[in-house]
Write an enzyme that holds these catalytic residues in place. Sequence first.
Site, PDB file in Angstrom:
ATOM      1  CD  GLU A  49      -4.797   4.284  -1.918  1.00  0.00           C
ATOM      2  OE1 GLU A  49      -5.144   4.804  -0.045  1.00  0.00           O
ATOM      3  OE2 GLU A  49      -5.813   4.311  -2.595  1.00  0.00           O
ATOM      4  CG  ASN A  54      -4.672  11.526  -4.951  1.00  0.00           C
ATOM      5  OD1 ASN A  54      -3.744  11.707  -5.681  1.00  0.00           O
ATOM      6  ND2 ASN A  54      -5.002  10.878  -4.712  1.00  0.00           N
ATOM      7  CG  ASP A  58      -3.758   9.607 -11.951  1.00  0.00           C
ATOM      8  OD1 ASP A  58      -4.663   8.542 -10.775  1.00  0.00           O
ATOM      9  OD2 ASP A  58      -4.828   9.618 -12.733  1.00  0.00           O
ATOM     10  CG  ASP A  62      -1.907   1.006   1.190  1.00  0.00           C
ATOM     11  OD1 ASP A  62      -3.227   1.011   0.289  1.00  0.00           O
ATOM     12  OD2 ASP A  62      -1.415   2.488   2.075  1.00  0.00           O
ATOM     13  CB  ILE A  63       0.353   4.145  -2.156  1.00  0.00           C
ATOM     14  CG1 ILE A  63       1.108   3.682  -3.300  1.00  0.00           C
ATOM     15  CG2 ILE A  63       1.515   5.548  -2.054  1.00  0.00           C
ATOM     16  CD1 ILE A  63       0.920   4.000  -4.958  1.00  0.00           C
ATOM     17  CG  HIS A  95      -6.989  13.506  -8.519  1.00  0.00           C
ATOM     18  ND1 HIS A  95      -7.594  12.098  -7.600  1.00  0.00           N
ATOM     19  CD2 HIS A  95      -7.919  14.609  -7.759  1.00  0.00           C
ATOM     20  CE1 HIS A  95      -7.923  13.043  -6.558  1.00  0.00           C
ATOM     21  NE2 HIS A  95      -9.120  13.877  -6.479  1.00  0.00           N
ATOM     22  NE  ARG A 149      15.402  -6.523  -4.327  1.00  0.00           N
ATOM     23  CZ  ARG A 149      15.799  -7.768  -4.582  1.00  0.00           C
ATOM     24  NH1 ARG A 149      15.599  -8.415  -3.701  1.00  0.00           N
ATOM     25  NH2 ARG A 149      14.109  -8.223  -5.515  1.00  0.00           N
TER      26      ARG A 149
END
Length: 382
Positions: A299, A264, A273, A256-257, A269, A319
């Site tokens: 995300e 955003n 993206d 997950d980011i 946006h 990594r």
Amino acid sequence: MHLPTLVILTLAINVLIGFYLSILYVRKPKDKCFKFWACSCASFVFGSGLASLRPYNISEFISFFIADSLLVLAAVFILLGLIQFSHFRYTKHKQRQAFTALVIVFMAILATYQHPELVSLIASVVIAITFALCAFLLHKSAINEPIITNTLKIIFILHSVIMLAQAALILTEWGSTEPSDLPGGSIYTFLSHIVLTTLTALLLPWLCFLKLERKLTLKSQRDGLTKLANREYFFSQVKRYWKRHSRLPTGLMMIDIDLFKVVNDNFGHAVGDRAIQKVASIISRQLRSHDIIGRIGGEEYAALLVDIEKETAFKTAQRLCDQVAKELYFIGKDKVALTISIGIVHLQPAEHDYATAYKAADDALYVSKKSGRNTVTLGKVI
């Protein structure tokens, strides 16, 4: 069936197929393969028609040079269509070489058209080589629908063999036949040539339909932004893997980011993206080609690491975190300082179902988020 009737019927079929292919090209001008295959049908019809006039008092320039040149062009147009269809890329040097070779062939036919046996020998060998190349290109093509592609490959190979057989007949009976006559037995190679060319013309349009079907299938399986597997296709692949490779050591990774909403909100946006795309690109580069990777949410990504030990899987996840933080400190001119969090579980599919493994990896991802982000948590499957 009466031979002239059979020849006229097959030529009429080729005319109809050529007309159909030309309509397809008009409707889809980007698919130049249709244009080449339509030209192949036209060349074959006119070439065969002129060749059938040899028993009559027709100029050898027309009945041999032009006829055999058109028959050679019919095979060349099929080859060019397959090159366009398969998107093979050739350097300008190789294109010049191919063009030079074709010019040499036509010059040889022109120089020998008053010697019917020799010109027929040259045309037969060139057509045989061209169809052998067609079979090779089709074998290398990305489209692999067994029924159609294998049938066409067999037809191309048979065509090549038959034209070589015709060349052998010409050599065997060299000087023993009249210029307007066929060598003994070559009537069968002539009929085979007509039948196989007609079958080829009938099957070629199916290749493009298969190609279109493949594109639509891939589009339904891929995420539009990242080109990774979409959620539905990813889990269908995981489910299939669970059944087929239940005894292999496997890693299931949830990614997950971190703080993506902030990206955003602060940068827009469009940058968001690009961030999603760049993270997907890094994951694809860092994992192996046979690992399964998907975008399963806005995300959020998931990856199935195939046949991997626990320590290696954990180091791979670390990594990934390091690489994202290193490469995505900036996106263009924007300082985004992007990071990811990862939850991972290691197991043998035979011991747990994939839904349980997925939940455990998701719980481990939650722990990574709570413990400061930009980190990896190795979860346990209960």
